[in-house]
Design a protein around this motif. Structure first.
Motif, short mmCIF file in Angstrom:
data_model
loop_
_atom_site.label_atom_id
_atom_site.label_comp_id
_atom_site.label_asym_id
_atom_site.label_seq_id
_atom_site.Cartn_x
_atom_site.Cartn_y
_atom_site.Cartn_z
N GLU A 1 0.90 -1.38 -0.17
CA GLU A 1 0.48 0.31 0.17
C GLU A 1 0.65 1.85 -0.22
OE1 GLU A 1 -4.32 -1.45 2.76
OE2 GLU A 1 -2.00 -0.65 3.85
N GLU B 1 2.46 1.54 -3.43
CA GLU B 1 1.41 2.27 -4.10
C GLU B 1 0.93 3.66 -4.05
OE1 GLU B 1 -3.50 1.34 -5.44
OE2 GLU B 1 -2.28 -0.03 -3.79
N TYR B 2 0.98 3.81 -3.08
CA TYR B 2 0.79 5.44 -2.68
C TYR B 2 1.11 6.55 -3.44
CZ TYR B 2 1.20 9.96 0.42
OH TYR B 2 1.28 11.37 0.96
N TYR B 3 2.74 5.80 -3.30
CA TYR B 3 3.70 6.78 -4.39
C TYR B 3 3.87 6.02 -5.86
CZ TYR B 3 6.02 8.30 -0.55
OH TYR B 3 6.46 9.32 1.26
N GLU B 4 3.70 5.74 -6.07
CA GLU B 4 3.23 4.78 -7.60
C GLU B 4 1.77 6.03 -8.12
OE1 GLU B 4 5.37 0.51 -7.70
OE2 GLU B 4 3.33 0.65 -7.45
N ARG B 5 0.62 6.43 -7.83
CA ARG B 5 0.12 7.02 -8.53
C ARG B 5 0.01 8.55 -7.96
NH1 ARG B 5 -2.82 3.98 -4.08
NH2 ARG B 5 -3.59 6.26 -3.00
N GLN B 6 1.04 8.57 -7.79
CA GLN B 6 1.87 10.09 -7.43
C GLN B 6 2.81 10.26 -9.05
OE1 GLN B 6 3.07 11.87 -3.94
NE2 GLN B 6 2.27 10.27 -2.85
N GLY B 7 3.04 9.08 -9.34
CA GLY B 7 3.53 9.19 -10.52
C GLY B 7 5.08 9.03 -10.74
N ASP C 1 7.57 6.19 -10.53
CA ASP C 1 8.76 4.85 -10.82
C ASP C 1 8.58 3.90 -9.73
OD1 ASP C 1 10.94 5.23 -9.84
OD2 ASP C 1 11.77 5.75 -11.88
N ALA D 1 9.69 5.32 -6.00
CA ALA D 1 8.65 4.39 -4.85
C ALA D 1 9.61 3.60 -3.40
CB ALA D 1 7.65 4.14 -5.26
#
Length: 284
Positions: free
Chosen positions: A243, A246-252, A254, A258
């Motif tokens: 999770e 995913e939090y950082y990957e949603r911000q763009g 890689d 992340a």
């Protein structure tokens, strides 16, 4: 040419703290804008200053600022003084300064006494980094919000308070911040100057028995940075590593970036995060 606005610091108690430069300037300008002309006339009389005064305070700060800027643009020089200390610090002078800047009117500051700095230097608390809060907001919702922000503030905090609000403010600070080191200062630079190194709980207990007198400056210790760091780590650890990634990957970010940030947030090495995501046998 436009005149100049002079921000003139005045004594916070001891009249000997008035600088010769301020005295000379107050005699030379065309008008003195004062927070309370009845209070300031005593100061001016003491130094044999007879420059005309006009009132400039919280309740006329916008309209009077426009008038003063008009006079400055017409070539007059204006000095701004507050009841005590440095103008524009927890003071409506900030409005006048902003209007002068918008109108390209020269502004200069003549330094001198400031209760904030005097109290900070006397506090015995860390001074390398500090924040000035002035008076807490009186509106309840805004006050709660500010206290919530101060609860996590790692820098030494400086606040002003009137005697009739002191006990209530100490109680609110204790509830919002927990028990912290604090130094309470009153009557600064005066004959009965008082500097009380204490804690918030001890100060509250003291003033439950003693009646507060005079204007107060409260210097309060900031939040311990290591405690803040451990709280941050605990907050991140409340979510799974997947999770968190995913939090950082949603911000763009890689996957590599992340993973690096997740490791930093949790205070561990990047290899440990990789191992928990993919298994130790896949580490490279």
């Amino acid at each position: 040419m436009a005149g100049t606005l002079y921000l003139c610091a005045t004594p916070i108690g001891n009249l000997q703290d008035m600088t010769p430069r301020v005295v000379e300037t107050l005699r030379a300008v065309d008008v003195i804008a004062a927070e309370d002309t009845r209070n300031s006339v005593k100061l001016l009389n003491h130094f044999d200053i007879h420059t005309p005064m006009t009132s400039y305070h919280e309740y006329n700060k916008v309209e009077k600022a426009r008038q003063l800027v008009g006079r400055l643009l017409a070539g007059e020089d204006v000095a701004l003084i507050t009841d005590a200390g440095t103008p524009a610090i927890s003071d409506p002078g900030e409005v006048l300064v902003a209007m002068c800047q918008e109108g390209n009117v020269p502004v200069t500051s003549l330094p001198g006494p400031s209760a904030c700095i005097v109290a900070l230097t006397l506090s015995g608390l860390p001074t390398r980094r500090f924040c000035f809060e002035g008076f807490l907001p009186r509106e309840r919702k805004e006050r709660r919000a500010v206290l919530g922000e101060l609860a996590g503030e790692p820098r030494t905090m400086v606040l002003y308070e009137a005697p009739h609000h002191l006990k209530g403010t100490l109680a609110e600070l204790l509830e919002a911040l927990g028990d912290r080191r604090a130094t309470l200062c009153r009557e600064l630079t005066k004959r009965f100057e008082t500097v009380m190194p204490t804690t918030l709980s001890q100060a509250l207990a003291f003033y439950e028995k003693e009646e507060p007198r005079g204007e107060y400056v409260l210097v309060v210790a900031g939040r311990d940075r290591e405690e803040l760091r451990q709280e941050e780590i605990a907050a991140w650890e409340s979510m799974s590593i997947a999770e968190h990634m995913e939090y950082y990957e949603r911000q763009g970010m890689d996957g590599k970036a992340a993973m690096k940030q997740v490791a930093k947030d949790r205070g561990v090495g990047k290899r440990e995060i990789y191992a928990k995501l993919h298994g130790p046998e896949q580490e490279t």
